[in-house]
Design a protein around this motif. Structure first.
Motif, short mmCIF file in Angstrom:
data_model
loop_
_atom_site.label_atom_id
_atom_site.label_comp_id
_atom_site.label_asym_id
_atom_site.label_seq_id
_atom_site.Cartn_x
_atom_site.Cartn_y
_atom_site.Cartn_z
N THR A 7 0.83 -1.20 0.00
CA THR A 7 0.00 0.00 0.00
C THR A 7 0.87 1.25 0.00
OG1 THR A 7 -1.75 -1.17 1.17
CG2 THR A 7 -1.82 1.24 1.24
N ARG A 8 1.93 1.25 0.81
CA ARG A 8 2.83 2.40 0.89
C ARG A 8 3.47 2.68 -0.47
NH1 ARG A 8 7.97 3.37 1.08
NH2 ARG A 8 8.55 1.19 1.22
N ARG A 9 3.94 1.63 -1.13
CA ARG A 9 4.55 1.80 -2.45
C ARG A 9 3.56 2.34 -3.46
NH1 ARG A 9 7.81 -3.84 -2.80
NH2 ARG A 9 9.40 -3.33 -1.26
N LYS A 10 2.34 1.85 -3.41
CA LYS A 10 1.30 2.30 -4.34
C LYS A 10 1.01 3.79 -4.10
CE LYS A 10 -1.90 -0.60 -5.39
NZ LYS A 10 -3.12 -1.44 -5.41
N LEU A 11 0.92 4.18 -2.85
CA LEU A 11 0.64 5.58 -2.52
C LEU A 11 1.81 6.49 -2.92
CD1 LEU A 11 -1.08 5.19 0.95
CD2 LEU A 11 -2.14 5.94 -1.18
N ARG A 16 3.96 10.64 -6.53
CA ARG A 16 4.91 11.10 -7.55
C ARG A 16 4.20 11.50 -8.83
NH1 ARG A 16 7.98 7.04 -5.39
NH2 ARG A 16 7.28 5.53 -6.94
N GLU A 17 3.22 10.71 -9.23
CA GLU A 17 2.44 11.04 -10.43
C GLU A 17 1.72 12.38 -10.27
OE1 GLU A 17 -0.14 7.86 -11.67
OE2 GLU A 17 1.47 6.39 -11.43
N CYS A 18 1.12 12.59 -9.12
CA CYS A 18 0.43 13.86 -8.85
C CYS A 18 1.39 15.04 -8.87
CB CYS A 18 -0.30 13.81 -7.51
SG CYS A 18 -1.74 12.75 -7.49
N GLU A 19 2.55 14.86 -8.24
CA GLU A 19 3.56 15.92 -8.22
C GLU A 19 4.00 16.26 -9.64
OE1 GLU A 19 6.51 14.23 -5.68
OE2 GLU A 19 5.54 14.95 -3.85
N ASN A 20 4.26 15.23 -10.44
CA ASN A 20 4.68 15.46 -11.83
C ASN A 20 3.59 16.16 -12.62
OD1 ASN A 20 7.21 14.31 -11.51
ND2 ASN A 20 6.51 12.27 -12.10
#
Length: 75
Positions: A7-11, A16-20
């Motif tokens: 779950t942590r890795r998925k979040l 990162r996607e949101c930041e990009n």
């Protein structure tokens, strides 16, 4: 523990996607507005500065938690 790690890795990946995406949107805004930077009205910062500040704040928070954990264990 394995489920929590997954779950942590998925979040982290989603973050990162949101930041990009925010960074790209900010760059597009600059191109469309004669180089004017997009400034968040809530805190007066550019997106990239805000993201970096949040990362720094999170890192400091995690470090304080680790230190507190060491103290509570008696090390």
């Amino acid at each position: 523990a394995l489920l929590e790690e997954k779950t942590r890795r998925k979040l982290e990946s989603a973050l990162r996607e949101c930041e990009n995406r925010l960074q790209h949107l900010s760059e597009d805004y600059m191109k469309r507005n004669n180089g004017q930077t997009f400034v968040m009205t809530a805190n007066g910062k550019e997106i990239s500065d805000y993201i970096q500040q949040r990362k720094d704040d999170y890192s400091k928070s995690k470090e304080r938690e680790r230190e507190a954990s060491k103290v509570s264990r008696g090390h």
